[in-house]
Design a protein around this motif. Structure first.
Motif, PDB file in Angstrom:
ATOM      1  N   LEU A  45       0.826  -1.203   0.000  1.00 50.53           N
ATOM      2  CA  LEU A  45       0.000   0.000   0.000  1.00 50.53           C
ATOM      3  C   LEU A  45       0.864   1.258   0.000  1.00 50.53           C
ATOM      4  CD1 LEU A  45      -2.850   1.235   0.216  1.00 50.53           C
ATOM      5  CD2 LEU A  45      -2.584   1.134   2.686  1.00 50.53           C
ATOM      6  N   VAL A  46       1.908   1.270   0.819  1.00 54.00           N
ATOM      7  CA  VAL A  46       2.791   2.432   0.887  1.00 54.00           C
ATOM      8  C   VAL A  46       3.491   2.643  -0.453  1.00 54.00           C
ATOM      9  CG1 VAL A  46       4.929   3.300   1.934  1.00 54.00           C
ATOM     10  CG2 VAL A  46       3.115   2.374   3.371  1.00 54.00           C
ATOM     11  N   GLN A  47       3.961   1.568  -1.066  1.00 56.48           N
ATOM     12  CA  GLN A  47       4.635   1.683  -2.352  1.00 56.48           C
ATOM     13  C   GLN A  47       3.685   2.185  -3.435  1.00 56.48           C
ATOM     14  OE1 GLN A  47       6.262  -2.203  -2.972  1.00 56.48           O
ATOM     15  NE2 GLN A  47       8.071  -1.804  -1.733  1.00 56.48           N
ATOM     16  N   THR A  48       2.415   1.856  -3.314  1.00 57.21           N
ATOM     17  CA  THR A  48       1.430   2.287  -4.294  1.00 57.21           C
ATOM     18  C   THR A  48       1.071   3.764  -4.118  1.00 57.21           C
ATOM     19  OG1 THR A  48       0.517   0.053  -4.288  1.00 57.21           O
ATOM     20  CG2 THR A  48      -0.844   1.776  -5.254  1.00 57.21           C
ATOM     21  N   VAL A  49       0.936   4.197  -2.870  1.00 57.84           N
ATOM     22  CA  VAL A  49       0.456   5.544  -2.578  1.00 57.84           C
ATOM     23  C   VAL A  49       1.589   6.575  -2.541  1.00 57.84           C
ATOM     24  CG1 VAL A  49      -0.754   6.916  -0.823  1.00 57.84           C
ATOM     25  CG2 VAL A  49      -1.535   4.630  -1.355  1.00 57.84           C
ATOM     26  N   ALA A  50       2.819   6.152  -2.311  1.00 58.33           N
ATOM     27  CA  ALA A  50       3.943   7.079  -2.130  1.00 58.33           C
ATOM     28  C   ALA A  50       4.124   8.055  -3.288  1.00 58.33           C
ATOM     29  CB  ALA A  50       5.226   6.299  -1.868  1.00 58.33           C
ATOM     30  N   PRO A  51       4.083   7.623  -4.550  1.00 60.93           N
ATOM     31  CA  PRO A  51       4.272   8.608  -5.628  1.00 60.93           C
ATOM     32  C   PRO A  51       3.207   9.700  -5.638  1.00 60.93           C
ATOM     33  CG  PRO A  51       4.512   6.380  -6.487  1.00 60.93           C
ATOM     34  CD  PRO A  51       4.034   6.266  -5.078  1.00 60.93           C
ATOM     35  N   THR A  52       1.992   9.353  -5.315  1.00 62.57           N
ATOM     36  CA  THR A  52       0.919  10.344  -5.285  1.00 62.57           C
ATOM     37  C   THR A  52       1.150  11.337  -4.145  1.00 62.57           C
ATOM     38  OG1 THR A  52      -0.593   8.673  -6.132  1.00 62.57           O
ATOM     39  CG2 THR A  52      -1.583  10.642  -5.171  1.00 62.57           C
ATOM     40  N   LEU A  53       1.558  10.834  -2.990  1.00 63.06           N
ATOM     41  CA  LEU A  53       1.825  11.722  -1.859  1.00 63.06           C
ATOM     42  C   LEU A  53       2.992  12.660  -2.153  1.00 63.06           C
ATOM     43  CD1 LEU A  53       1.344   9.330   1.183  1.00 63.06           C
ATOM     44  CD2 LEU A  53      -0.206  11.084   0.339  1.00 63.06           C
ATOM     45  N   GLU A  54       3.996  12.182  -2.867  1.00 60.99           N
ATOM     46  CA  GLU A  54       5.115  13.043  -3.223  1.00 60.99           C
ATOM     47  C   GLU A  54       4.668  14.172  -4.154  1.00 60.99           C
ATOM     48  OE1 GLU A  54       8.104  10.498  -4.844  1.00 60.99           O
ATOM     49  OE2 GLU A  54       8.658   9.698  -2.877  1.00 60.99           O
ATOM     50  N   LYS A  55       3.718  13.891  -5.032  1.00 59.09           N
ATOM     51  CA  LYS A  55       3.208  14.930  -5.920  1.00 59.09           C
ATOM     52  C   LYS A  55       2.379  15.958  -5.160  1.00 59.09           C
ATOM     53  CE  LYS A  55       3.118  12.058 -10.051  1.00 59.09           C
ATOM     54  NZ  LYS A  55       2.271  11.386 -11.051  1.00 59.09           N
ATOM     55  N   LEU A  56       1.696  15.513  -4.099  1.00 60.54           N
ATOM     56  CA  LEU A  56       0.838  16.413  -3.319  1.00 60.54           C
ATOM     57  C   LEU A  56       1.589  17.134  -2.204  1.00 60.54           C
ATOM     58  CD1 LEU A  56      -2.362  14.194  -2.962  1.00 60.54           C
ATOM     59  CD2 LEU A  56      -2.016  16.129  -4.480  1.00 60.54           C
ATOM     60  N   ALA A  57       2.851  16.817  -1.977  1.00 62.08           N
ATOM     61  CA  ALA A  57       3.618  17.391  -0.871  1.00 62.08           C
ATOM     62  C   ALA A  57       3.640  18.923  -0.891  1.00 62.08           C
ATOM     63  CB  ALA A  57       5.029  16.824  -0.858  1.00 62.08           C
ATOM     64  N   PRO A  58       3.790  19.587  -2.030  1.00 62.90           N
ATOM     65  CA  PRO A  58       3.805  21.060  -2.006  1.00 62.90           C
ATOM     66  C   PRO A  58       2.493  21.683  -1.507  1.00 62.90           C
ATOM     67  CG  PRO A  58       4.697  20.257  -4.079  1.00 62.90           C
ATOM     68  CD  PRO A  58       4.133  19.082  -3.350  1.00 62.90           C
ATOM     69  N   PHE A  59       1.415  20.978  -1.629  1.00 64.62           N
ATOM     70  CA  PHE A  59       0.116  21.514  -1.229  1.00 64.62           C
ATOM     71  C   PHE A  59      -0.228  21.245   0.234  1.00 64.62           C
ATOM     72  CE2 PHE A  59      -0.269  20.381  -5.774  1.00 64.62           C
ATOM     73  CZ  PHE A  59      -0.377  21.664  -6.277  1.00 64.62           C
ATOM     74  N   MET A  60       0.608  20.516   0.949  1.00 70.47           N
ATOM     75  CA  MET A  60       0.287  20.138   2.322  1.00 70.47           C
ATOM     76  C   MET A  60       0.172  21.347   3.243  1.00 70.47           C
ATOM     77  SD  MET A  60      -0.361  17.075   2.143  1.00 70.47           S
ATOM     78  CE  MET A  60      -0.305  16.130   3.620  1.00 70.47           C
ATOM     79  N   GLY A  61       0.978  22.363   3.035  1.00 72.00           N
ATOM     80  CA  GLY A  61       0.889  23.570   3.860  1.00 72.00           C
ATOM     81  C   GLY A  61      -0.445  24.266   3.675  1.00 72.00           C
ATOM     82  N   VAL A  62      -0.900  24.365   2.442  1.00 73.52           N
ATOM     83  CA  VAL A  62      -2.182  24.997   2.150  1.00 73.52           C
ATOM     84  C   VAL A  62      -3.325  24.176   2.749  1.00 73.52           C
ATOM     85  CG1 VAL A  62      -3.739  25.691   0.282  1.00 73.52           C
ATOM     86  CG2 VAL A  62      -1.280  26.028   0.049  1.00 73.52           C
TER      87      VAL A  62
END
Length: 95
Positions: A45-62
């Protein structure tokens, strides 16, 4: 001739006496796969979701500021006009 006849060589008495009977092919056993453990499922699950989370990382502050603003308690007892008047009175008292 069919394929079965081609695969099975003719039995030769001399060859059997000299070298013994040819070995019979052993049937391949299918491996029984055990169901994945919880750790394996989690890692998959982590290996599957990790690329998506990396793409969303810049938006985490917002996103964090959005949810923290949503959770602030508001005073719903006084109407908005009275709040403004009270703030204006406080500012005039401070001056």
């Amino acid at each position: 001739m069919s394929d079965k006849n081609r695969e099975e060589p003719q039995a030769d008495l001399f060859s059997q006496l000299m070298f013994g009977a040819p070995p019979k092919p052993t049937p391949k056993k299918e491996e029984i796969k055990a169901p994945p453990t919880q750790l394996e499922q989690f890692l998959t699950l982590v290996q599957t979701v990790a690329p998506t989370l990396e793409k969303l990382a810049p938006f985490m502050g917002v996103i964090t500021t959005f949810f923290t603003q949503q959770q602030k308690p508001t005073d719903t007892t006084a109407p908005p006009s009275k709040k403004i008047e009270n703030n204006e009175q406080k500012e005039s008292d401070n001056a």
